[in-house]
Design a protein around this motif. Structure first.
Motif, mmCIF file in Angstrom:
data_model
loop_
_atom_site.group_PDB
_atom_site.id
_atom_site.type_symbol
_atom_site.label_atom_id
_atom_site.label_comp_id
_atom_site.label_asym_id
_atom_site.label_seq_id
_atom_site.Cartn_x
_atom_site.Cartn_y
_atom_site.Cartn_z
ATOM 1 N N GLY A 131 89.997 43.835 13.109
ATOM 2 C CA GLY A 131 89.851 44.569 14.638
ATOM 3 C C GLY A 131 88.862 43.865 15.522
ATOM 4 O O GLY A 131 88.629 44.360 16.403
ATOM 5 N N HIS A 132 88.690 42.563 15.112
ATOM 6 C CA HIS A 132 87.618 41.788 16.227
ATOM 7 C C HIS A 132 88.304 41.540 17.649
ATOM 8 O O HIS A 132 89.564 41.442 17.649
ATOM 9 N N GLU A 133 87.637 41.669 18.637
ATOM 10 C CA GLU A 133 88.121 41.284 19.986
ATOM 11 C C GLU A 133 88.395 40.028 20.078
ATOM 12 O O GLU A 133 87.915 38.915 19.237
ATOM 13 N N PRO A 134 89.418 39.449 21.130
ATOM 14 C CA PRO A 134 89.870 38.234 21.283
ATOM 15 C C PRO A 134 88.626 37.123 21.538
ATOM 16 O O PRO A 134 88.598 36.083 20.836
ATOM 17 N N ALA A 135 87.608 37.313 22.180
ATOM 18 C CA ALA A 135 86.507 36.802 22.364
ATOM 19 C C ALA A 135 85.765 36.361 20.899
ATOM 20 O O ALA A 135 85.279 35.136 20.631
ATOM 21 N N ALA A 192 96.811 41.446 16.930
ATOM 22 C CA ALA A 192 96.080 42.414 16.165
ATOM 23 C C ALA A 192 96.925 43.721 16.108
ATOM 24 O O ALA A 192 96.649 44.558 15.160
ATOM 25 N N GLU A 193 97.399 43.986 17.163
ATOM 26 C CA GLU A 193 98.198 45.107 17.238
ATOM 27 C C GLU A 193 99.202 45.213 15.955
ATOM 28 O O GLU A 193 99.807 46.278 15.368
ATOM 29 N N LEU A 194 100.022 44.142 16.039
ATOM 30 C CA LEU A 194 100.941 44.146 15.074
ATOM 31 C C LEU A 194 100.449 44.139 13.565
ATOM 32 O O LEU A 194 101.048 44.707 12.690
ATOM 33 N N ILE A 195 99.387 43.519 13.523
ATOM 34 C CA ILE A 195 98.629 43.221 11.986
ATOM 35 C C ILE A 195 98.551 44.607 11.909
ATOM 36 O O ILE A 195 98.637 45.220 10.492
ATOM 37 N N ALA A 196 97.845 45.560 12.519
ATOM 38 C CA ALA A 196 97.433 46.720 12.460
ATOM 39 C C ALA A 196 98.562 47.836 11.957
ATOM 40 O O ALA A 196 98.389 48.398 11.171
ATOM 41 N N ARG A 197 99.727 47.624 12.690
ATOM 42 C CA ARG A 197 100.715 48.368 12.248
ATOM 43 C C ARG A 197 101.768 47.980 11.174
ATOM 44 O O ARG A 197 102.139 48.916 10.579
ATOM 45 N N PRO A 251 94.183 35.115 24.974
ATOM 46 C CA PRO A 251 93.613 36.470 24.406
ATOM 47 C C PRO A 251 94.662 37.451 24.440
ATOM 48 O O PRO A 251 94.262 38.392 23.513
ATOM 49 N N HIS A 252 95.513 37.565 25.371
ATOM 50 C CA HIS A 252 96.493 38.724 25.322
ATOM 51 C C HIS A 252 97.349 38.552 23.928
ATOM 52 O O HIS A 252 97.790 39.556 23.528
ATOM 53 N N ALA A 253 97.793 37.228 23.523
ATOM 54 C CA ALA A 253 98.618 37.060 22.386
ATOM 55 C C ALA A 253 97.761 37.263 21.134
ATOM 56 O O ALA A 253 98.328 38.130 20.342
ATOM 57 N N LEU A 254 96.467 37.346 21.281
ATOM 58 C CA LEU A 254 95.536 37.827 20.059
ATOM 59 C C LEU A 254 95.518 39.410 19.971
ATOM 60 O O LEU A 254 95.514 39.781 19.035
ATOM 61 N N VAL A 255 95.583 40.016 21.198
ATOM 62 C CA VAL A 255 95.656 41.530 21.236
ATOM 63 C C VAL A 255 96.843 42.067 20.633
ATOM 64 O O VAL A 255 96.988 42.796 19.817
ATOM 65 N N VAL A 256 98.020 41.177 20.953
ATOM 66 C CA VAL A 256 99.228 41.861 20.365
ATOM 67 C C VAL A 256 99.161 41.384 18.884
ATOM 68 O O VAL A 256 99.719 42.400 18.187
#
Length: 94
Positions: free
Chosen positions: A47-51, A82-87, A75-80
């Motif tokens: 769950g790390h932030e993109p930066a 992370a969301e996909l990995i979490a789900r 960074p937006h791709a990393l957020v997406v």
């Protein structure tokens, strides 16, 4: 579409293709690629932030051949991601 619009569109497409080529990952050996994939997945799963993800990947000396590529990660791709990995993500060792 008139000729001026068509020329503008062609230039726009050419710039996009050049940008895509500029951000292609360099050819690296499989051990480096495997390390990158492992570290990226681990950071995303934690769950790390993109930066923070970019910082951790850049700081890994084994990933030096990919440093320029890593710096260009969206960074937006990393957020997406992370969301996909979490789900949907699971670790094969589980």
């Amino acid at each position: 579409m008139d000729r001026a619009q068509e020329a503008d569109r062609t230039q726009e497409l050419n710039r996009a293709q050049e940008s895509d080529r500029a951000h292609e990952p360099p050819q690296v050996d499989e051990a480096v690629l495997h390390r990158y994939q492992q570290r990226l997945l681990d950071l995303l799963m934690r769950g790390h932030e993109p930066a923070g993800i970019v910082w951790a990947l850049r700081a890994d000396p084994q990933l030096a051949p990919l440093r320029e590529y890593i710096e260009g990660l969206d960074p937006h791709a990393l957020v997406v991601a992370a969301e996909l990995i979490a789900r949907w993500g699971t670790c094969s060792s589980e």
